[in-house]
Scaffold this active site. Structure first.
Site, PDB file in Angstrom:
ATOM      1  N   GLU A 190       0.815  -1.209   0.000  1.00 30.12           N
ATOM      2  CA  GLU A 190       0.000   0.000   0.000  1.00 30.12           C
ATOM      3  C   GLU A 190       0.852   1.264   0.000  1.00 30.12           C
ATOM      4  O   GLU A 190       0.379   2.335  -0.374  1.00 30.12           O
ATOM      5  CB  GLU A 190      -0.949   0.011   1.197  1.00 30.12           C
ATOM      6  CG  GLU A 190      -0.265   0.130   2.543  1.00 30.12           C
ATOM      7  CD  GLU A 190      -1.253   0.124   3.714  1.00 30.12           C
ATOM      8  OE1 GLU A 190      -1.130   1.014   4.565  1.00 30.12           O
ATOM      9  OE2 GLU A 190      -2.128  -0.754   3.744  1.00 30.12           O
ATOM     10  N   ASP A 191       2.126   1.154   0.430  1.00 31.94           N
ATOM     11  CA  ASP A 191       3.015   2.324   0.435  1.00 31.94           C
ATOM     12  C   ASP A 191       3.697   2.565  -0.915  1.00 31.94           C
ATOM     13  O   ASP A 191       3.813   3.703  -1.362  1.00 31.94           O
ATOM     14  CB  ASP A 191       4.120   2.157   1.495  1.00 31.94           C
ATOM     15  CG  ASP A 191       3.596   2.334   2.910  1.00 31.94           C
ATOM     16  OD1 ASP A 191       2.457   2.798   3.067  1.00 31.94           O
ATOM     17  OD2 ASP A 191       4.348   1.991   3.847  1.00 31.94           O
ATOM     18  N   GLY A 225      -3.600 -20.985  -6.720  1.00 29.73           N
ATOM     19  CA  GLY A 225      -3.856 -22.375  -6.398  1.00 29.73           C
ATOM     20  C   GLY A 225      -2.829 -22.969  -5.449  1.00 29.73           C
ATOM     21  O   GLY A 225      -2.986 -24.102  -5.024  1.00 29.73           O
ATOM     22  N   GLU A 248       8.216 -12.151   6.515  1.00 27.83           N
ATOM     23  CA  GLU A 248       9.175 -12.222   5.396  1.00 27.83           C
ATOM     24  C   GLU A 248      10.579 -11.867   5.878  1.00 27.83           C
ATOM     25  O   GLU A 248      11.564 -12.543   5.553  1.00 27.83           O
ATOM     26  CB  GLU A 248       8.788 -11.222   4.293  1.00 27.83           C
ATOM     27  CG  GLU A 248       7.837 -11.732   3.259  1.00 27.83           C
ATOM     28  CD  GLU A 248       7.594 -10.686   2.171  1.00 27.83           C
ATOM     29  OE1 GLU A 248       6.751 -10.960   1.315  1.00 27.83           O
ATOM     30  OE2 GLU A 248       8.263  -9.627   2.193  1.00 27.83           O
ATOM     31  N   ARG A 278       3.740   0.074  -3.920  1.00 27.10           N
ATOM     32  CA  ARG A 278       3.510  -0.813  -5.055  1.00 27.10           C
ATOM     33  C   ARG A 278       3.358  -0.060  -6.367  1.00 27.10           C
ATOM     34  O   ARG A 278       3.888  -0.462  -7.404  1.00 27.10           O
ATOM     35  CB  ARG A 278       2.267  -1.675  -4.819  1.00 27.10           C
ATOM     36  CG  ARG A 278       1.988  -2.633  -5.988  1.00 27.10           C
ATOM     37  CD  ARG A 278       0.631  -3.323  -5.828  1.00 27.10           C
ATOM     38  NE  ARG A 278       0.607  -4.144  -4.634  1.00 27.10           N
ATOM     39  CZ  ARG A 278       1.094  -5.384  -4.548  1.00 27.10           C
ATOM     40  NH1 ARG A 278       1.652  -5.918  -5.623  1.00 27.10           N
ATOM     41  NH2 ARG A 278       1.033  -6.050  -3.429  1.00 27.10           N
TER      42      ARG A 278
END
Length: 787
Positions: A24-25, A54, A88, A27
């Site tokens: 949101e900052d 998938g 991450e 991308r």
């Protein structure tokens, strides 16, 4: 094809770069621009929208992290508010800890204070405070990861004027890190050996000084491959690196500035356009001097080119930089001030068969049934890697019959691909240097000491002292530990092929002859011409040849003539016959050698005033010539084992004669007194001259020489030892004297020789003892018998 390499590179990972960011900052702005720049530079980049549908998202993410080499962590205002981003980050740091050498993490602080990330203050404190339900352990892992990454070297957007500048520097850093991480691939067959180990050892020096090493050797010996193998292994350890291949040819084709710009552009990572290496902007110089660089300059044949590329004294390179220069010309290295010069030796037999087999059979040993013929090919190449590769590739998949045919052809017609590479050095020689090279290839190789060859070639007006030095520098010839002049068999073959091309069909129109069958054809059919300058006949290769009396009449420019044996016992055997005698020998001869010369005379019209050496051992000569000949250049004469020689030549006009061998000339009764006045005489051998009665002369020069006179059983009279007329204290004393034990030694004067050696005697033991008892008190032996 399998490669033999010096080291194994780490396995390539699927993704070069993994971007961790808060969607949101950034991308739709900064991260999208950064991703586009990475892709533009062909850097394989993982970003979250590439997750395949998938699959479990986190499992895919974990796999992507483990499959990435470098991580760009874009810290933004709301990064810590995403548990996804924090997890991450923990996973990234786990990978780094598990594989620290192969994982790179670069933080990018985008519109956020680095201290907020490092200390978890500001928006990062607020975000973490809202995550208490995640548990203390997880929150602490997040905090630890944030602290560790924030302390790594990275980029702060607040220090850049524009985002494009920031992205440009990130791309440069990523490329540099990836270049260091992924070592270069060596795309050629290479077998590490002593040469590789020696150069690698030199490069391990941790000195902060700029160090240079020259790799020198003949064409095809593996200089470029060796430099490439070293570059492949160590270049990633440096801030900048560059391998410039075929420097001389590229500079001739495109100009020096083109080559120099290639070097600087590669080192500094940008396109530069410098008009001349002599004028460089101070900013470029500053950047070079700050960089620890590894440079390979391949095939540099001109000293000025080397100095222009790396600067005289190498003052434009940063501390700890290393430079490798490959060349065929040693002068480029010595004149360029290279710190260490390494001569590449020929490949040993074990590595030769491996390299040949890899090219011929795609494995390190020959196929069954091809062992012997493979060894024959390897022997032909004499350890030259280029020849091993070329012939191995050429013979691959061919039948044994074709192999034998190819080998037989090589004996007469060298391989063109190999010759093309070897001939580059020859083409750079001047005319006299080419003459020297061809004389060595066709006449002198392995047949004489370098000092002897130099003297003969100097008399040919070839300026051999500087000429041979240049051939040595270009690795075209070598001087052995015993001072013999040699050259690689492939270089000799190249020289001979150059001579063949002078006249493919008519050997008599070539400048130099060495092939026994061709020489016999030219001499027996009187097909020689004024083009012929040298003849070297190996008489081991013939059985009998009849020459006409006019065999040499059409060859007035013949400088070098040798009929010699290498293996046969030639005593009393003549394989070359002159049934009608010999009418002519060229006065142009500088070196004349004829083992078992069949006649009892030399042509009466022969004037040997150009001769430097005369070798007629085992001859049928009765005397050499009539009267006194003018011999200004003659330095050595060899008439040993000439059993019919009854008259010693006069040498009063031979001021440079230093060696005379009359050994075993059984019929000679005296030597001409002129011998003892030769100003440069170093040795005289009359050993085995059984009829020799006198070595007497009333005068003698002050040259210090050795006299070998053992087995002269009839010798009764020795040279007198007069004092110097100007200084009575100076006497002409022999340095060394050898003789059998004889009563004639009683009359030897005092100070006859500094060193005296007795050889065997025909007398029985008791007679020998009695003779010694008489001889030792004589004046000659007083100084030798003192305690």
């Amino acid at each position: 094809m399998a490669m033999a390499s010096s080291s194994s590179s780490p396995p390539l990972k699927k993704h070069d770069v993994f971007i961790s960011f808060r969607g949101e900052d950034t991308r739709t702005n900064f991260t999208s621009f950064l991703h586009a720049a990475l892709c533009k530079n062909h850097i394989e980049t993982y970003i979250d929208y590439r997750i395949e549908k998938g699959e479990e998202v986190w499992e895919e993410l974990e796999r992507a992290i483990k499959a990435s080499a470098l991580f760009l962590v874009v810290f933004s205002e709301n990064y810590a508010s995403s548990t996804w981003c924090l997890n991450e980050l923990v996973e990234i740091m786990k990978c780094k800890k598990n594989d620290e050498d192969n994982v790179v993490v670069i933080p990018v602080f985008y519109r956020i204070e680095p201290s907020h990330v490092r200390k978890q203050t500001g928006s990062y404190h607020t975000a973490l405070a809202k995550q208490k339900k995640q548990g203390k352990d997880k929150i602490q892992r997040w905090k630890n990861a944030l602290f560790e990454v924030a302390n790594l070297s990275g980029f702060d957007s607040s220090t850049y004027r524009t985002e494009s500048d920031l992205i440009g520097d990130i791309i440069k850093a990523v490329l540099q890190k990836l270049n260091q991480k992924y070592t270069n691939e060596l795309r050629c067959l290479f077998i590490p050996d002593e040469d590789y180990s020696s150069i690698e050892s030199f490069l391990k020096d941790d000195s902060r000084e700029v160090r240079t090493i020259g790799i020198w050797g003949m064409g095809g010996i593996g200089k470029t491959t060796l430099a490439a193998a070293i570059f492949q292994k160590v270049s990633s350890r440096y801030e900048g690196s560059c391998f410039l291949e075929n420097v001389t040819e590229e500079s001739k084709r495109h100009g020096l500035s083109y080559t120099y710009n290639r070097l600087l552009s590669k080192l500094l990572g940008e396109d530069l356009h410098i008009e001349t290496p002599k004028v460089i902007s101070s900013m470029v110089m500053k950047r070079l001097k700050r960089m620890k660089a590894f440079i390979v300059l391949d095939d540099v044949r001109i000293l000025e080119l080397l100095n222009n590329l790396i600067g005289a004294g190498h003052d434009c390179l940063g501390a700890g930089s290393r430079v490798i220069v490959t060349t065929r010309d040693k002068y480029v290295l010595t004149g360029g001030g290279i710190d260490e010069i390494h001569e590449v030796e020929k490949m040993n037999s074990q590595n030769s068969i491996r390299l040949f087999s890899l090219n011929a059979f795609n494995k390190i040993l020959p196929n069954e049934g091809y062992e012997e013929i493979s060894n024959n090919v390897v022997s032909y190449t004499e350890g030259n890697p280029l020849a091993l590769k070329v012939l191995g590739s050429f013979l691959r998949t061919k039948s044994k019959k074709e192999w034998n045919s190819a080998l037989n052809k090589l004996k007469k017609i060298p391989n063109a691909e190999i010759q093309k590479v070897l001939r580059l050095s020859y083409d750079e020689l001047d005319d006299t240097e080419k003459d020297i090279f061809l004389d060595i290839a066709c006449f002198f190789k392995g047949c004489g000491r370098s000092s002897r060859v130099t003297k003969i070639l100097n008399v040919c007006d070839f300026f051999a002292d500087i000429g041979i030095r240049n051939l040595l520098n270009k690795a075209l010839v070598t001087i052995t530990s015993t001072n013999d002049i040699q050259m690689h068999d492939l270089l000799q073959e190249m020289g001979r092929q150059i001579v063949r091309e002078e006249s493919i069909k008519n050997p008599g129109q070539r400048s130099r002859l060495w092939n026994a069958s061709e020489i016999c054809d030219v001499l027996t059919n009187n097909n020689g011409t004024s083009a012929v300058e040298s003849i070297c006949l190996d008489m081991d290769q013939i059985t009998r040849i009849n020459l006409s009396s006019k065999a040499f009449t059409k060859m007035p420019n013949l400088r070098l003539l040798a009929f010699k044996y290498h293996n046969r016992d030639v005593k009393g055997i003549n394989y070359v016959h002159l049934p009608e005698g010999l009418d002519f020998l060229p006065n142009n001869l500088r070196s004349f050698e004829w083992s078992a010369y069949p006649l009892n005379y030399l042509p009466s019209n022969f004037s040997p005033w150009n001769l430097v050496e005369l070798h007629l051992p085992y001859s049928n000569l009765e005397k050499l010539w009539n009267g006194t000949q003018n011999l200004p250049s003659l330095e050595r004469i060899d008439l040993r084992w000439s059993a019919h020689l009854i008259e010693c030549p006069k040498f009063s006009n031979a001021p440079n004669l230093y060696g005379i061998d009359l050994g075993n000339c059984e019929s000679i009764s005296h030597v001409d007194p002129s011998i003892f006045n030769l100003p440069k005489l170093e040795w005289l051998d009359v050993s085995g001259c059984k009829s020799l009665e006198s070595l007497y002369s009333s005068t003698r020069s002050q040259s210090q020489a050795s006299l070998l006179a053992d087995r002269c059983y009839n010798l009764q009279e020795f040279i007198s030892m007069p004092q110097n007329n100007n200084d009575p204290s100076i006497t002409t004393t022999w340095i060394y004297f050898s003789s059998h034990i004889s009563e004639s030694l009683v009359d030897l004067p005092e100070n006859f020789a500094y060193n005296i050696e007795f050889s065997g005697s025909t007398m029985n033991e008791q007679d020998t003892f009695t003779t010694l008892h008489k001889v030792l008190p004589s004046p000659c032996f007083r100084c030798h018998c003192k305690d």
